[in-house]
Design an enzyme around this catalytic site. Structure first.
Site, PDB file in Angstrom:
ATOM      1  N   TYR A  28       1.070   6.977  -8.383  1.00 11.37           N
ATOM      2  CA  TYR A  28       0.796   7.942  -7.313  1.00 11.37           C
ATOM      3  C   TYR A  28       0.285   7.262  -6.043  1.00 11.37           C
ATOM      4  O   TYR A  28       0.003   6.071  -6.027  1.00 11.37           O
ATOM      5  CB  TYR A  28      -0.113   9.078  -7.756  1.00 11.37           C
ATOM      6  CG  TYR A  28      -1.479   8.805  -8.352  1.00 11.37           C
ATOM      7  CD1 TYR A  28      -2.123   7.582  -8.289  1.00 11.37           C
ATOM      8  CD2 TYR A  28      -2.154   9.850  -8.974  1.00 11.37           C
ATOM      9  CE1 TYR A  28      -3.371   7.409  -8.822  1.00 11.37           C
ATOM     10  CE2 TYR A  28      -3.417   9.691  -9.514  1.00 11.37           C
ATOM     11  CZ  TYR A  28      -4.026   8.470  -9.440  1.00 11.37           C
ATOM     12  OH  TYR A  28      -5.272   8.300  -9.975  1.00 11.37           O
ATOM     13  N   GLU A  29       0.234   8.062  -4.971  1.00 13.81           N
ATOM     14  CA  GLU A  29      -0.068   7.564  -3.621  1.00 13.81           C
ATOM     15  C   GLU A  29       0.926   6.501  -3.159  1.00 13.81           C
ATOM     16  O   GLU A  29       0.567   5.546  -2.458  1.00 13.81           O
ATOM     17  CB  GLU A  29      -1.497   7.023  -3.540  1.00 13.81           C
ATOM     18  CG  GLU A  29      -2.567   8.023  -3.927  1.00 13.81           C
ATOM     19  CD  GLU A  29      -2.456   9.347  -3.204  1.00 13.81           C
ATOM     20  OE1 GLU A  29      -1.887   9.386  -2.098  1.00 13.81           O
ATOM     21  OE2 GLU A  29      -2.924  10.360  -3.750  1.00 13.81           O
ATOM     22  N   GLY A  30       2.167   6.650  -3.539  1.00 17.49           N
ATOM     23  CA  GLY A  30       3.195   5.674  -3.184  1.00 17.49           C
ATOM     24  C   GLY A  30       3.314   4.645  -4.286  1.00 17.49           C
ATOM     25  O   GLY A  30       2.384   3.867  -4.524  1.00 17.49           O
TER      26      GLY A  30
END
Length: 590
Positions: free
Chosen positions: A441-443
């Protein structure tokens, strides 16, 4: 679940002795008089109590019970709500928030140490306030005064929480594909309609309101990422006097059933004409949201360090007590049937790898925090810009390298336990499950690597990279630098590979994606080498003051340079092999 004790001695070492944070704070007018060394130590001491005594004991039960969804409502595990109330009463959500709206205004160098403790205690619990802190940052940076005055004080207090609503079922990394729409209303607000998925803390029972930051399209917006705007959409509408009114048209359709972070509610959020207010300029929402995303990327990187630290502590305690076989050099515990497994070379290899990478990551996080403090508080414009450029360069490294190596460390910690590491009651398998999401997550970490090499290195011809390697080279060329030749060799390797990639990318753009992950890891090891040399220098100077601590620091530095830094040789070889072998199979041959 084993106890967690914050590594305060090492945190103080990094803050005070390696980076001399109090001296920096004293010369920054916004921080001078607000925080000094004693204040920082007091905050860390209290944070250690909160995370170790209040939050960590909830971790296993929270994992077992998980967040529960019923008829649109989410219930967090037993003990979470009471602990969250105590936690917010301490002001922890607003630790580095804007004092003009009730935040404590503490520097990021200090906040990264606290975040590590929080994730080490329990990643699920940590995420609820991490998203709130990031949302506050975006609102403070981009919203108008009315929105800031209305929403920031209760968010800093922890009475209200924040969420980040980007992803849609068909649009993850490529946010230009989002379909959520925003229709203007006569009073200047907007009606937001669409569905968002994977929303951390999108619904929960910890706070009386949740402030959603939502990416959506205006009716006349251009296609792609240049047509995205950012909107503030509260779960409960707020009156002019700050009082809570009626429920907004926002609902939680379900929560995900996940591999880890089970006590963190990962929600499907439905916006059915929900009332919202635009944050920042029209069609420039993605840039505004990146203020929050970049905060979260560093925070999630720190999740990797925190989980690794907790796993290391448990593994060391187990390795000291578990007896199996004799040491290769002969019996050590002669009064027992076997020796503690900490005598065995392979167990030591795993423990030292965990320690070296975790302590290196802690120092790197503190350096990024230092640059964030300079970017925010420095008076000198050139110093500010230099710091901003370094933050942009280093953020993808922090997110991806911390979490890639954090998972490796948690797997090592599990392996030290042998079969018991696979059993739930010992806690190590939960660390592996909880930290795994941090690479996604978050890229995803692959996207972080593309960002580093494609945008931050190739994109500006290596200019910012040269600033960073210049810092390393300047230190490495000083006679006092321990492992001077190894460090110079490592930074030369990074510089040479970077120049080679700049040339190759100009001829074949596929070379960037082919090399990006190995390049990010090469970058990470070189950065850690610089920081380990600096830590070893301090330890050499001060060894007589504390033989045990500084001796351990020097021994860990030696292990890093002798056993871990040589990994850069293989990374370089892989990068220089180029992209051709990736395209040797046609799609149908896979």
């Amino acid at each position: 679940m084993p106890e967690f004790n914050a590594p305060l001695r090492d945190m103080r070492f990094v803050l005070h002795e390696v980076f001399d944070a109090p001296a920096l704070w004293a010369r920054l007018p916004a921080l001078a008089g607000t925080v000094d060394g004693d204040t920082a130590d007091a905050i860390l001491e209290e944070a250690a109590k909160v995370t170790g005594q209040l939050i960590a004991p909830l971790s296993r039960g929270g994992d077992e019970e998980g967040a529960q969804w019923k008829d649109g409502a989410v219930t967090t595990p037993a003990g979470f709500k009471e602990a969250y109330t105590t936690y917010t009463e301490g002001g922890w959500v607003g630790l580095s928030g804007n004092p003009a709206y009730g935040g404590m205004g503490m520097p990021k160098m200090l906040a990264v140490q606290f975040e590590e403790m929080l994730y080490a205690a329990d990643s699920s619990f940590a995420l609820y306030s991490a998203l709130s802190a990031g949302a506050c940052l975006a609102i403070d940076a981009h919203a108008d005064e009315a929105l800031k005055s209305r929403y920031l004080p209760p968010m800093y207090e922890g009475r209200w929480a924040g969420s980040m609503c980007l992803t849609e079922p068909h649009a993850g990394t490529d946010l230009g594909l989002i379909r959520t729409r925003a229709e203007p209303r006569a009073d200047g607000s907007y009606a937001i309609t669409g569905t968002k998925i994977f929303i951390t803390g999108g619904e929960q029972d910890l706070t009386e309101n949740i402030v959603h930051l939502v990416l959506a399209r205006l009716p006349d917006a251009p296609a792609g990422p240049k047509g995205i705007s950012l909107f503030l959409v509260p779960k409960v509408l707020v009156g002019d006097d700050g009082s809570l009114g009626e429920a907004n048209a926002v609902s939680c359709g379900s929560i995900e059933h996940k591999m880890g972070i089970k006590a963190s509610a990962t929600c499907v959020m439905n916006f059915d004409g929900a009332i919202g207010w635009r944050v920042g300029e029209a069609n420039k929402g993605l840039a505004a949201m990146f203020t929050m995303m970049n905060y979260e990327r560093l925070s999630i990187g720190i999740q990797g360090i925190g989980c690794a630290e907790a796993s290391y502590q448990a593994a060391v305690a187990y390795a000291r007590e578990r007896i199996q076989s004799r040491a290769p050099t002969g019996p050590v515990a002669k009064d027992k049937a076997a020796d503690p497994i900490i005598v065995h070379p392979d167990v030591r290899r795993m423990l030292l790898t965990m320690r070296a990478m975790t302590e290196g990551g802690r120092a790197f996080a503190c350096f990024v925090g230092q640059q964030l403090d300079l970017a925010k508080f420095a008076d000198d414009t050139d110093e500010q810009r230099e710091a901003e450029a370094l933050v942009a360069l280093l953020t993808p490294v922090a997110k991806a390298f911390f979490t890639d190596t954090g998972l490796d460390s948690c797997v090592h910690g599990q392996q030290v336990f042998g079969g018991h590491g696979y059993i739930r009651e010992w806690g190590q398998e939960q660390r592996v499950r909880d930290v795994r999401i941090a690479q996604i997550y978050e890229g995803t970490n692959g996207i972080q690597a593309l960002d580093l090499l494609g945008r931050k290195v190739v994109g500006n011809g290596g200019a910012t990279l040269r600033r960073f390697t210049g810092l390393i080279r300047a230190y490495a060329e000083s006679p006092a630098a321990p492992y001077r030749e190894a460090l110079l060799d490592a930074v030369r390797r990074l510089e040479d590979v970077s120049a080679w990639l700049l040339d190759r990318a100009a001829q074949n753009p596929a070379e960037i994606g082919a090399a990006s992950v190995e390049y990010l890891h090469l970058f990470g090891y070189v950065a850690y080498a610089w920081l380990w040399s600096r830590m070893a220098e301090v330890a050499e100077r001060r060894q007589a003051e504390d033989e045990a601590f500084y001796g351990a620091k020097r021994a860990t530095a030696a292990f890093f340079f002798q056993r871990l830094l040589p990994r850069t040789l293989a990374l370089e070889a892989g990068i220089r092999a180029g992209s051709a072998s990736l395209y040797g199979l046609a799609a149908e041959q896979f």
